[in-house]
Write an enzyme that holds these catalytic residues in place. Structure first.
Site, PDB file in Angstrom:
ATOM      1  N   CYS A 128       2.732  19.043 -29.104  1.00 31.75           N
ATOM      2  CA  CYS A 128       3.454  19.183 -30.370  1.00 31.75           C
ATOM      3  C   CYS A 128       2.581  18.749 -31.538  1.00 31.75           C
ATOM      4  CB  CYS A 128       4.712  18.325 -30.335  1.00 31.75           C
ATOM      5  SG  CYS A 128       5.968  18.980 -29.242  1.00 31.75           S
TER       6      CYS A 128
ATOM      7  N   LYS B 175      10.164  13.709 -17.786  1.00 35.58           N
ATOM      8  CA  LYS B 175       9.040  14.638 -17.981  1.00 35.58           C
ATOM      9  C   LYS B 175       7.720  13.888 -18.112  1.00 35.58           C
ATOM     10  CE  LYS B 175       8.071  16.305 -22.230  1.00 35.58           C
ATOM     11  NZ  LYS B 175       6.684  16.130 -22.675  1.00 35.58           N
ATOM     12  N   ASN B 176       7.682  12.882 -18.949  1.00 39.43           N
ATOM     13  CA  ASN B 176       6.390  12.238 -19.218  1.00 39.43           C
ATOM     14  C   ASN B 176       5.889  11.401 -18.045  1.00 39.43           C
ATOM     15  OD1 ASN B 176       6.275  13.505 -21.653  1.00 39.43           O
ATOM     16  ND2 ASN B 176       6.867  11.728 -22.877  1.00 39.43           N
TER      17      ASN B 176
ATOM     18  N   ASP C 148      10.059   9.378 -29.910  1.00 44.95           N
ATOM     19  CA  ASP C 148      10.628  10.635 -29.403  1.00 44.95           C
ATOM     20  C   ASP C 148      12.140  10.743 -29.629  1.00 44.95           C
ATOM     21  OD1 ASP C 148       8.148  11.469 -28.645  1.00 44.95           O
ATOM     22  OD2 ASP C 148       8.507  11.422 -26.484  1.00 44.95           O
TER      23      ASP C 148
ATOM     24  N   ARG D 137      -3.237  13.027 -33.177  1.00 47.86           N
ATOM     25  CA  ARG D 137      -3.285  12.939 -31.721  1.00 47.86           C
ATOM     26  C   ARG D 137      -4.703  12.998 -31.141  1.00 47.86           C
ATOM     27  NH1 ARG D 137       1.982  15.666 -29.107  1.00 47.86           N
ATOM     28  NH2 ARG D 137       1.954  13.718 -27.972  1.00 47.86           N
ATOM     29  N   PRO D 138      -5.571  12.063 -31.536  1.00 46.62           N
ATOM     30  CA  PRO D 138      -6.924  12.026 -30.974  1.00 46.62           C
ATOM     31  C   PRO D 138      -6.904  11.564 -29.513  1.00 46.62           C
ATOM     32  CG  PRO D 138      -6.530  10.097 -32.339  1.00 46.62           C
ATOM     33  CD  PRO D 138      -5.287  10.946 -32.435  1.00 46.62           C
ATOM     34  N   ILE D 139      -8.059  11.686 -28.817  1.00 47.26           N
ATOM     35  CA  ILE D 139      -8.134  11.162 -27.438  1.00 47.26           C
ATOM     36  C   ILE D 139      -9.284  10.162 -27.310  1.00 47.26           C
ATOM     37  CG2 ILE D 139      -6.950  13.076 -26.260  1.00 47.26           C
ATOM     38  CD1 ILE D 139      -9.782  14.047 -25.402  1.00 47.26           C
ATOM     39  N   ASP D 140      -9.636   9.546 -28.448  1.00 52.60           N
ATOM     40  CA  ASP D 140     -10.763   8.604 -28.421  1.00 52.60           C
ATOM     41  C   ASP D 140     -10.531   7.414 -27.497  1.00 52.60           C
ATOM     42  OD1 ASP D 140      -8.802   8.138 -30.571  1.00 52.60           O
ATOM     43  OD2 ASP D 140      -9.940   6.302 -30.914  1.00 52.60           O
TER      44      ASP D 140
ATOM     45  N   ILE E 240       4.390   5.651 -35.360  1.00 50.15           N
ATOM     46  CA  ILE E 240       3.508   6.120 -34.275  1.00 50.15           C
ATOM     47  C   ILE E 240       2.756   7.395 -34.686  1.00 50.15           C
ATOM     48  CG2 ILE E 240       3.357   6.717 -31.813  1.00 50.15           C
ATOM     49  CD1 ILE E 240       4.608   3.963 -32.107  1.00 50.15           C
TER      50      ILE E 240
ATOM     51  N   ARG F 291      10.103  23.292 -23.286  1.00 46.23           N
ATOM     52  CA  ARG F 291       9.010  22.529 -22.683  1.00 46.23           C
ATOM     53  C   ARG F 291       9.491  21.216 -22.087  1.00 46.23           C
ATOM     54  NH1 ARG F 291       4.646  21.115 -26.735  1.00 46.23           N
ATOM     55  NH2 ARG F 291       4.696  19.459 -25.223  1.00 46.23           N
TER      56      ARG F 291
ATOM     57  N   ARG G  68       0.165  18.761 -23.830  1.00 44.71           N
ATOM     58  CA  ARG G  68      -0.634  17.578 -24.098  1.00 44.71           C
ATOM     59  C   ARG G  68      -1.210  17.013 -22.791  1.00 44.71           C
ATOM     60  NH1 ARG G  68      -3.249  15.262 -27.880  1.00 44.71           N
ATOM     61  NH2 ARG G  68      -3.334  13.026 -27.734  1.00 44.71           N
TER      62      ARG G  68
HETATM   63  C1  UD1 Z   1       3.085  10.256 -25.275  1.00 41.97           C
HETATM   64  C2  UD1 Z   1       4.227  11.190 -24.992  1.00 41.97           C
HETATM   65  C3  UD1 Z   1       4.947  11.560 -26.285  1.00 41.97           C
HETATM   66  C4  UD1 Z   1       5.332  10.314 -27.059  1.00 41.97           C
HETATM   67  C5  UD1 Z   1       4.165   9.364 -27.213  1.00 41.97           C
HETATM   68  C6  UD1 Z   1       4.567   8.018 -27.828  1.00 41.97           C
HETATM   69  C7  UD1 Z   1       3.433  12.381 -23.042  1.00 41.97           C
HETATM   70  C8  UD1 Z   1       2.945  13.662 -22.481  1.00 41.97           C
HETATM   71  N1  UD1 Z   1       3.699  12.381 -24.351  1.00 41.97           N
HETATM   72  O1  UD1 Z   1       2.172  10.975 -26.083  1.00 41.97           O
HETATM   73  O2  UD1 Z   1       6.103  12.308 -25.941  1.00 41.97           O
HETATM   74  O3  UD1 Z   1       5.767  10.699 -28.344  1.00 41.97           O
HETATM   75  O4  UD1 Z   1       3.575   9.095 -25.936  1.00 41.97           O
HETATM   76  O5  UD1 Z   1       5.564   7.414 -27.054  1.00 41.97           O
HETATM   77  O6  UD1 Z   1       3.637  11.410 -22.343  1.00 41.97           O
HETATM   78  N2  UD1 Z   1      -3.888   7.457 -30.294  1.00 41.97           N
HETATM   79  C9  UD1 Z   1      -5.186   7.267 -30.731  1.00 41.97           C
HETATM   80  N3  UD1 Z   1      -6.208   7.571 -29.861  1.00 41.97           N
HETATM   81  C10 UD1 Z   1      -5.981   8.031 -28.594  1.00 41.97           C
HETATM   82  C11 UD1 Z   1      -4.650   8.194 -28.151  1.00 41.97           C
HETATM   83  C12 UD1 Z   1      -3.608   7.901 -29.044  1.00 41.97           C
HETATM   84  O7  UD1 Z   1      -5.438   6.873 -31.848  1.00 41.97           O
HETATM   85  O8  UD1 Z   1      -6.942   8.264 -27.856  1.00 41.97           O
HETATM   86  C13 UD1 Z   1      -2.779   7.141 -31.219  1.00 41.97           C
HETATM   87  C14 UD1 Z   1      -1.919   8.365 -31.541  1.00 41.97           C
HETATM   88  O9  UD1 Z   1      -2.445   9.108 -32.605  1.00 41.97           O
HETATM   89  C15 UD1 Z   1      -0.591   7.714 -31.877  1.00 41.97           C
HETATM   90  C16 UD1 Z   1      -0.544   6.480 -30.955  1.00 41.97           C
HETATM   91  O10 UD1 Z   1      -1.893   6.263 -30.543  1.00 41.97           O
HETATM   92  O11 UD1 Z   1      -0.594   7.268 -33.212  1.00 41.97           O
HETATM   93  C17 UD1 Z   1       0.322   6.638 -29.737  1.00 41.97           C
HETATM   94  O12 UD1 Z   1      -0.032   7.830 -29.040  1.00 41.97           O
HETATM   95  P1  UD1 Z   1       0.129   7.961 -27.465  1.00 41.97           P
HETATM   96  O13 UD1 Z   1       1.010   6.857 -26.952  1.00 41.97           O
HETATM   97  O14 UD1 Z   1      -1.212   8.134 -26.866  1.00 41.97           O
HETATM   98  O15 UD1 Z   1       0.911   9.319 -27.334  1.00 41.97           O
HETATM   99  P2  UD1 Z   1       0.699  10.451 -26.263  1.00 41.97           P
HETATM  100  O16 UD1 Z   1       0.246   9.853 -24.967  1.00 41.97           O
HETATM  101  O17 UD1 Z   1      -0.074  11.567 -26.869  1.00 41.97           O
END
Ligand code: UD1
Length: 434
Positions: free
Chosen positions: A120, A22-23, A309, A125-128, A331, A401, A96
């Protein structure tokens, strides 16, 4: 509202075939709009998240066709280049991976307007890190009215990006934005998950020049254009891991087919450690267990560490194993919400911050449960299959999902589970299975 009704107690036995990842699929489907030519993508899992993203891709003007249930054709050539590249509908806000449309549309059209991501509720889950990467490539971004984010750039110019935290989503998104940028981009402290490699391989098959995916330094040399391709997505590491743990927890014997055993090493190692037996073949693994499993300690980490996961599924198993186990979730900070549900079944787990201390019990008793998120939902299914008596699991929309035909695959292994839509269907099922 649909829910699962499960009668626990059966050992799971037989064979199960794992769907595409999926991812990886979510990154790859979005990446397909980077070319005007047709991309044919095989082994796409038929789950809610991929269908929602495909609908959003179609809404941008791309031509999306299902060739069969697992093969999709996407042609980005029908997208009208302009300022209208908006990705927003009520469904995309719930997942997401809508954010991959930011990187892909920015990379191709230098503009994207996308609903802020949902997904979820397992932490902040920020996107910074995504926006920081886009900025370094020369883009500006802002959050606009209606909960959307707009990114735009006159030119995208290759650069050096150091990721403060290892992020799967940000690594993929920056790759999507950088493949058509001018010059060379380096991503340091990149995520190394198998789906990062799969998205990079897909982009390279379109003519991109990405090196180092799967290591923590990814080097991208921008190309002028990308072409159409045919590509097959890797098997889903987490679906495979879920069935491996399910086999172990129910004292079963299951051959899990269409997997890449290397991707499952962290899971196999822990299962062997607690007394299950994992046998690896070229593209399948067999998991067997008899008797009570033992305790262990687990810390979730980015790949190749133990995947976050898989944390809830392992916790369910450890809570039935002999002794005391400790799980450290490093994480996401909100990933123990299933513990409350497990307590209804008799589990003994104490959560303190990002650590769960688990004292194994002999058995679970069936209970009425609510799935708090996707992987925790799957974990509760494992708990219910291992429990004495009947359980129900509500809010299975989370599970749908990410798992294709979850109940059908479990039934084929001898698990007693049914998805029901109303009280009458539930009573009928309960009477049928006694
Ligand atoms: C993806 C997966 C999710 C999995 C996760 C970790 C998808 C759609 N989802 O989620 O199933 O649990 O990887 O393997 O592929 N973070 C920041 N800033 C950001 C982005 C992330 O601080 O801009 C932090 C998050 O809060 C978290 C860590 O980085 O603590 C890892 O997150 P990330 O690997 O980005 O997870 P996702 O891509 O959301």
């Amino acid at each position: 509202m649909e829910k699962y009704v499960i009668k626990g107690g059966n050992r799971l036995e037989g064979e199960v075939t794992i769907a595409g990842a999926k991812n990886a699929a979510l990154g790859i489907l979005a990446a397909a709009v980077l070319t005007d030519e047709e991309c044919i993508i095989e082994n796409v899992p038929s789950v809610k998240d991929t269908r929602v993203l495909l609908a959003a891709i179609e809404n941008t003007g791309a031509t999306v066709k299902y060739i069969d249930n697992h093969t999709v054709s996407i042609c980005g050539g029908t997208i009208q280049n302009g300022q209208e590249l908006t990705v927003d509908d009520e469904n995309i806000r719930k997942i997401r991976a809508g954010y991959y449309m930011l990187g892909a549309l920015l990379g191709k059209y230098h503009y994207a307007n996308v609903a802020l991501p949902g997904g979820c509720d397992i932490g902040a889950r920020p996107i910074d890190l995504h926006t920081k990467g886009f900025e370094l490539l020369g883009a500006q971004w802002e959050i606009v009215k209606g909960g959307k984010i707009v990114v735009q750039a006159d030119r995208l110019i290759g650069t050096h990006i150091y990721m403060d935290t290892v992020s799967v989503g940000a690594t993929i998104n920056i790759m999507l934005a950088a493949v058509l940028a001018e010059g060379k981009t380096t991503i340091e402290n990149a995520a190394k998950e198998p789906h990062i490699v799969d998205v990079a391989n897909f982009l390279n098959s379109m003519g991109a020049n990405i090196k180092g995916a799967g290591t923590d330094v990814i080097r991208i040399r921008g190309v002028e254009r990308l072409k159409g391709t045919e590509y097959s997505i890797i098997p889903d590491q987490i679906e495979a891991g879920t069935f491996m743990v399910m086999a172990a927890a129910t004292g079963g014997n299951v051959l899990i087919k269409n997997v890449i055993p290397k991707h499952l090493e962290a899971i196999s190692a822990k299962l062997n450690e607690i007394g299950a037996h994992v046998i690896e073949y070229d593209d399948s693994v067999r998991v067997m267990s008899d008797g009570r499993l033992k305790s262990t300690h687990i810390k979730t980490l980015p790949y190749p560490g133990f995947p976050t996961d898989m944390q809830p599924q392992m916790a369910v198993t450890l809570a039935l194993s002999e002794g005391t186990s400790v799980i450290t979730e490093s994480i996401f900070e909100n990933r123990f919400r299933y513990v409350r549900e497990l307590e209804h079944m008799g589990a003994r787990i104490r959560v303190d911050g990002n650590t769960a201390m688990i004292t194994g019990v002999e058995s679970y008793k069936g209970a009425n449960l609510i799935a708090p998120d996707l992987r925790a939902g799957a974990a509760l299914v494992i708990a219910a299959l291992s429990a004495d008596g009947f359980s129900t699991i509500e809010d299975i929309r989370y599970i749908l999902r990410g798992y294709e035909d979850f109940d059908g695959k479990i039934r084929a292994l001898g698990g007693i589970i049914e998805m029901v839509d109303n009280e009458r269907e539930e009573q009928k099922f309960r009477l049928k299975v006694g």
